[in-house]
Design a protein around this motif. Structure first.
Motif, PDB file in Angstrom:
ATOM      1  N   ARG A   3       0.837  -1.212   0.000  1.00 26.22           N
ATOM      2  CA  ARG A   3       0.000   0.000   0.000  1.00 26.22           C
ATOM      3  C   ARG A   3       0.865   1.253   0.000  1.00 26.22           C
ATOM      4  O   ARG A   3       0.584   2.218  -0.729  1.00 26.22           O
ATOM      5  CB  ARG A   3      -0.930   0.004   1.210  1.00 26.22           C
ATOM      6  N   GLU A  21       2.412   1.784  -3.477  1.00 19.87           N
ATOM      7  CA  GLU A  21       1.451   2.306  -4.452  1.00 19.87           C
ATOM      8  C   GLU A  21       1.201   3.798  -4.220  1.00 19.87           C
ATOM      9  O   GLU A  21       1.141   4.582  -5.182  1.00 19.87           O
ATOM     10  CB  GLU A  21       0.134   1.541  -4.370  1.00 19.87           C
ATOM     11  N   THR A  22       1.079   4.197  -2.957  1.00 20.81           N
ATOM     12  CA  THR A  22       0.865   5.608  -2.641  1.00 20.81           C
ATOM     13  C   THR A  22       2.014   6.459  -3.148  1.00 20.81           C
ATOM     14  O   THR A  22       1.814   7.515  -3.767  1.00 20.81           O
ATOM     15  CB  THR A  22       0.706   5.798  -1.119  1.00 20.81           C
ATOM     16  N   PHE A  38       5.156  -1.838 -10.180  1.00 24.28           N
ATOM     17  CA  PHE A  38       5.153  -0.450  -9.716  1.00 24.28           C
ATOM     18  C   PHE A  38       5.780   0.531 -10.709  1.00 24.28           C
ATOM     19  O   PHE A  38       5.217   1.604 -10.949  1.00 24.28           O
ATOM     20  CB  PHE A  38       5.804  -0.354  -8.342  1.00 24.28           C
ATOM     21  N   MET A  73       3.289   1.155 -13.325  1.00 24.08           N
ATOM     22  CA  MET A  73       2.214   1.977 -12.786  1.00 24.08           C
ATOM     23  C   MET A  73       2.601   3.451 -12.790  1.00 24.08           C
ATOM     24  O   MET A  73       1.790   4.323 -13.141  1.00 24.08           O
ATOM     25  CB  MET A  73       1.875   1.531 -11.352  1.00 24.08           C
TER      26      MET A  73
END
Length: 251
Positions: free
Chosen positions: A180, A183-184, A207, A210
């Motif tokens: 988490r 991702e933040t 990641f 992303m």
């Protein structure tokens, strides 16, 4: 593009970024003498990994896992942060990089001076162990002494649970909190620098992709090609220490 121009391009991207994230894999630590896992001469080419379900189910598998761990300790203990680690640490110190997301388990980013809270360890940390149930921490030196004395590592003193290095094994669930946090950080970044990752181990390797899909610039520094080279804004196939040290001004 020659090395001087590549380093200059990276330097410009760092200067233009408002919030950078660094994503590291085994390649940054091989320059400190730590062997990688997945190359043709890596650790998994020499021995089959022990899966998490095997570790939990079999005392013999646990003994073999600890034997391997203690055998590898001299190399791990001798490793020190290299020029690449120090360059990343400077970027964090200067506020140019908000977090380091790493697939590595060696603790060298912390040893380079990066605060613990700035390092997101996707695959855990091999410098200590913990109980799989109550999470009580155990030091490797204490466990080695017990292993040498008894030929085994005892169960948790507090709850009787199994003790394991604080790493994520094959077949073990990824750490939810770290995922988490990663991702933040990725979604807040406008620059993602990948250092020494083959980008084949998912979900961690997702990641950097992303970040790019979210509009960030993507830089990849790796000796070999990766699956994301085609979408990266800058790809440098050279040594991490020379490239990052040159871009950041670290010897």
């Amino acid at each position: 593009m020659d090395q001087e121009r590549e380093v200059a391009a990276l330097r410009r991207m760092i200067a233009e970024a408002r919030r950078g994230v660094v994503f590291t894999g085994a390649g940054i630590s091989t320059e400190s003498g730590i062997p990688d896992f997945r190359s043709p001469t890596g650790i998994w080419a020499q021995m089959r990994p022990i899966y998490f379900h095997e570790y939990v189910a079999s005392r013999e598998a646990r003994r073999e896992a600890w034997r391997r761990k203690f055998a590898s300790e001299p190399v791990m203990r001798a490793a020190e942060p290299n020029r690449g680690h120090r360059a990343v640490a400077r970027l964090v110190r200067e506020g140019r990089v908000s977090a380091v997301i790493t697939q590595n388990i060696d603790g060298l980013h912390q040893a380079s001076g990066i605060p613990e809270e700035k390092v997101i360890e996707l695959h855990g940390n091999g410098t200590y162990a913990h109980c799989l149930d109550c999470r009580r921490r155990y030091e490797i030196d204490d466990l080695r002494a017990a292993f040498e004395r008894e030929g085994d590592v005892h169960d948790c003193h507090a709850c009787g649970g199994l003790i394991k290095t604080a790493t994520i094994s094959f077949g073990q669930a990824m750490p939810e909190a770290a995922m988490r946090r990663a991702e933040t950080e990725i979604l807040a970044a406008d620059l993602c620098i990948v250092l020494g990752s083959s980008l084949v181990v998912y979900p961690a390797a997702g990641f950097p992709e992303m970040a790019k899909r979210n509009g960030a610039r993507l830089v990849i520094v790796n000796n070999e090609e990766t699956g994301l080279d085609d979408i990266a804004d800058l790809v440098i196939h050279r040594g991490i220490g020379d490239v990052m040290g040159g871009a950041v001004g670290v010897n």
